[in-house]
Design an enzyme around this catalytic site. Structure first.
Site: not given
Ligand SMILES: NC(=O)C1=CN([C@@H]2O[C@H](COP(=O)(O)OP(=O)(O)OC[C@H]3O[C@@H](n4cnc5c(N)ncnc54)[C@H](O)[C@@H]3O)[C@@H](O)[C@H]2O)C=CC1
Ligand SMILES: O=C(O)[C@@H](O)C(=O)[C@H](O)[C@@H](O)CO
Length: 275
Positions: A139, A150-152
């Site tokens: 995200h 970046l949200e993994l």
């Protein structure tokens, strides 16, 4: 960073986020021909050629020949040889589910499958996939060609290898991939941002401040502060020698009163804030 001349990236969906990711990859790929864009919109090639250059500030960066970027409206062709496939299709579970089921049929077995979703967990998106361990939410914060986060967000079935390969990819390109340990709607950045948005709406709707005044307050206080220190670091500093505990010892009562009295806003009702 070494450019990998053989790396092939496919982006599904070339809207606000997809095109920004395209701009990012073009600055990190040896050749634009390593990037493929798939989208259902008509006149895709013209749209990409006309809109992609707008992402480059031509005074400070060499404009990338977007004409060499591959575009296609065939999903099998788009994903067939890809190492990385990132979807930025509309925030619609049905669309994403259908896309992943199709992608899985044609993409190489080792391809990394990433979703840009703002909040639909991978475990929901992968419902129609055979091999659910391949899917991971990556995200971004808009616009991803500028914002580093970046949200993994893996599903419980996402493989650790997929997570590690994804972390390594983004770190090698100077980004900040944060691995969330649990799926939660909206992930972290959006949940934090939307709590602030709810209170902002409450303060405008109850006549405390105007929309413009509220934005100015954020832009001249927590905005610059949070660019260099997140909430925990900020309030640890605010507590002086006592740190975060000292902060709560000294103003914890006020904090609790604010929490107790925070606004309860129904997003479906459009108040003065929306006019
Ligand atoms: N806009 C934002 O600030 C952010 C959006 N996101 C997420 O990124 C995703 C995309 O959002 P946006 O770029 O804002 O949407 P958008 O509406 O700007 O772009 C969506 C693109 O997908 C294409 N499309 C529609 N149906 C398709 C299909 N079946 N297959 C392939 N392409 C299709 C459209 O033609 C359009 O170009 C959403 O999941 C959203 O939640 C994530 C972070 C920030
Ligand atoms: O705010 C962002 O850029 C992202 O965290 C998002 O997901 C968007 O806000 C999205 O929720 C709405 O555009």
């Amino acid at each position: 960073m070494e450019y990998d001349p053989d790396l092939r990236v496919t982006l599904i969906g070339a809207g606000t986020i997809g095109l920004s990711f395209a701009a990012f990859h073009l600055l990190h790929l040896q050749s634009p021909s390593q990037l493929t864009i798939y989208d259902t919109r008509p006149n895709l090639k013209t749209y990409v050629q006309e809109d992609l250059p707008k992402f480059y500030d031509n005074e400070n960066s060499v404009p990338v020949p977007s004409s060499k970027v591959k575009t296609t409206q065939s999903l099998p062709e788009a994903v067939r040889n890809a190492h990385i496939i990132q979807e930025s299709s509309p925030e619609n579970l049905g669309i994403k589910r259908e896309l992943w089921a199709e992608v899985e049929k044609y993409a190489p077995k080792e391809a990394l499958l990433w979703s840009s979703t703002s909040g639909i967990p991978a475990s929901q998106q992968s419902a129609n996939m055979q091999d659910k361990c391949r899917l991971l939410v990556v995200h971004p914060y808009n616009p991803p060609h500028i914002m580093p986060l970046l949200e993994l967000v893996p599903s419980p079935e996402t493989s650790p290898q997929v997570i590690k390969r994804t972390q390594d990819f983004w770190r090698a390109r100077g980004r900040v991939p944060i691995h969330l340990k649990k799926e939660i709607t909206g992930f972290v950045a959006n949940r934090l941002a939307f709590v602030l948005l709810r209170e902002a709406i409450h303060l405008v709707d109850t006549g405390v401040v105007s929309v413009c005044e509220l934005d100015k307050i954020v832009e001249s206080s927590m905005g610059p502060r949070w660019a260099v220190a997140g909430p925990f670091k900020s309030y640890h500093a605010g507590g002086g020698v006592g740190g975060l505990e000292g902060f709560f010892n000294s103003i914890g009562g006020t904090v609790q009163d604010c929490w107790t009295g925070s606004g309860n806003v129904d997003g479906g009702e459009r108040g003065v804030w929306c006019r």
